[in-house]
Design a protein around this motif. Structure first.
Motif, PDB file in Angstrom:
ATOM      1  N   ARG A  15       0.831  -1.209   0.000  1.00  0.00           N
ATOM      2  CA  ARG A  15       0.000   0.000   0.000  1.00  0.00           C
ATOM      3  C   ARG A  15       0.863   1.256   0.000  1.00  0.00           C
ATOM      4  N   ARG A  42      -6.923  -2.854   0.533  1.00  0.00           N
ATOM      5  CA  ARG A  42      -7.685  -3.228  -0.662  1.00  0.00           C
ATOM      6  C   ARG A  42      -7.874  -4.741  -0.760  1.00  0.00           C
ATOM      7  N   SER A 110     -13.604  -3.697  -9.224  1.00  0.00           N
ATOM      8  CA  SER A 110     -12.865  -2.788  -8.350  1.00  0.00           C
ATOM      9  C   SER A 110     -12.030  -1.893  -9.264  1.00  0.00           C
ATOM     10  N   PRO A 113      -7.015   1.920  -8.490  1.00  0.00           N
ATOM     11  CA  PRO A 113      -6.813   2.937  -7.452  1.00  0.00           C
ATOM     12  C   PRO A 113      -6.432   4.309  -8.017  1.00  0.00           C
ATOM     13  N   TYR A 140     -14.259  -0.357  -1.742  1.00  0.00           N
ATOM     14  CA  TYR A 140     -12.912   0.205  -1.558  1.00  0.00           C
ATOM     15  C   TYR A 140     -12.933   1.730  -1.562  1.00  0.00           C
TER      16      TYR A 140
END
Length: 395
Positions: A15, A42, A110, A113, A140
């Motif tokens: 992360r 996540r 998903s 990010p 998320y």
């Protein structure tokens, strides 16, 4: 098998690396969102998912779990800046014995990010604000909002009951307790209004009136607009007393369309080989798929879809069908270019040609040159400024 504490340590390191990479790429611009990315696990939100196979032939997705690819590779993929599929055709996956999936449409995922935090940064939130999220998905992005603003500030709506249940479980496991609802995101949630910000992580054909009523004047609506042929793009609107105004971004995120606005199953009536009137086409079917031109085509014929098909055993033709008006255009190659055959109440290809020609006249700009004005009576995409060329969104 790696122990749970070791998974936690490895995930925390990944992360931090993800946050650093997104910051370096310019997607993460503020310390508080960086802290959220570095904190939210996540891997709890996508413990299993599908990735597209690189095998030739029909598009196929293959399952990714700690068992199928190994724990280390699974974690590496989870914390990569990629979008992973979690549902197809609105049906749950049998994770007891996952198989490759072909000939299916992704219906939940998903989002990468990088795109998630780019949108959250553009939302321009402050600590005292309340946010309505349309499309909980895996949860998320909901968790990132909760980390940044607090649980009580976040309301999220998901249309799929099973998807919502899994998101709730992952959020609880991660220590977050926002207000989670199952329903049609177009209606918003009046009981929680007013909201300072609204963010939608699925595509809509237009801006639902309820959003304008539930977001405060001066508030922000950030959503993807899309049609039945393609995504129009990400638009950021400032809400006013009688509507909203704003601009598209130059990014082109292709979120799945909201299930309540999916295209009808029927494409419409396929014309016979002698139907319609013929003429030379100014543009070929490539404008339906080319960057920029396809944006214009979607604006020009918002109720249409297209496909290719051989006609009478001959060369492949491109069919553009409008199931709302039963209009059609069929494009076929000729020795000198393209021929179009049209019929029905709307001349579909003339509308496409006019829109593409206008776009070219203005220098073929990217989507950041376009804006959107919303009132109670109409929603119009414009080029350059509100008095420039205009195309209405479907009501």
């Amino acid at each position: 098998m790696t122990s749970e504490p070791d998974i936690g340590e490895a995930a925390a390191d990944l992360r931090r690396r993800l946050a650093h990479r997104l910051e370096k790429d310019g997607r993460l611009r503020s310390p508080k969102w960086r802290a959220a990315v570095a904190a939210v696990p996540r891997h709890l939100f996508i413990p299993r998912f599908y990735r597209e196979s690189d095998a030739p032939g029909v598009t196929t997705w293959e399952p990714v779990t700690p068992e199928t690819v190994g724990q280390e590779e699974w974690l590496r993929l989870v914390y990569g800046d990629e979008t992973w599929m979690t549902q197809f055709d609105g049906r749950d996956i049998d994770w007891a014995d996952p198989k490759p999936i072909s000939n299916a449409a992704p219906t939940s995922s998903s989002t990468s990010p990088g795109l998630v935090v780019r949108m959250l940064e553009d939302l321009d939130v402050r600590e005292d604000m309340h946010v309505l999220e349309i499309g909980t998905g895996t949860g998320y992005s909901t968790a990132l909002l909760c980390h940044r603003l607090g649980n009580e500030a976040v309301t999220s709506i998901e249309t799929d009951e099973n998807v919502a249940r899994r998101a709730r479980e992952a959020l609880t496991m991660s220590g977050f307790t926002p207000r989670l609802l199952v329903g049609d995101g177009r209606a918003g949630h009046l009981d929680g209004a007013p909201y300072d910000r609204l963010i939608a992580t699925c595509g809509f054909r237009n801006i639902p009136p309820a959003w304008l009523e539930q977001v405060v004047p001066g508030g922000i609506i950030l959503t993807t607009l899309r049609g039945w042929m393609r995504s129009l793009g990400l638009v950021k609107l400032i809400v006013t007393e009688d509507g909203a105004n704003g601009w598209f971004s130059e990014d082109d995120p292709s979120f799945m369309i909201a299930r309540q606005q999916e295209a009808p199953e029927s494409l419409g009536m396929v014309p016979g080989p002698d139907d319609g009137t013929k003429r030379e086409a100014l543009y070929g079917p490539d404008v339906l798929t080319s960057t920029g031109a396809a944006f214009m085509a979607q604006l020009a014929v918002p109720d249409a879809r297209f496909f290719t098909l051989p006609v009478d055993g001959g060369p492949v033709s491109t069919f553009v069908l409008d199931s709302v008006t039963d209009s059609f255009a069929v494009l076929a190659a000729t020795a000198s270019g393209w021929q179009v055959r049209q019929g029905g109440p709307r001349r579909l290809w003339e509308a496409v040609e006019s829109a593409v020609a206008t776009w070219e006249e203005y220098g073929s700009p990217n989507t950041a040159a376009f804006g959107l004005s919303v009132t109670r009576s109409e929603q119009v995409v414009w080029l350059g400024n509100p008095n420039g060329p205009r195309w209405p969104l479907p009501s």
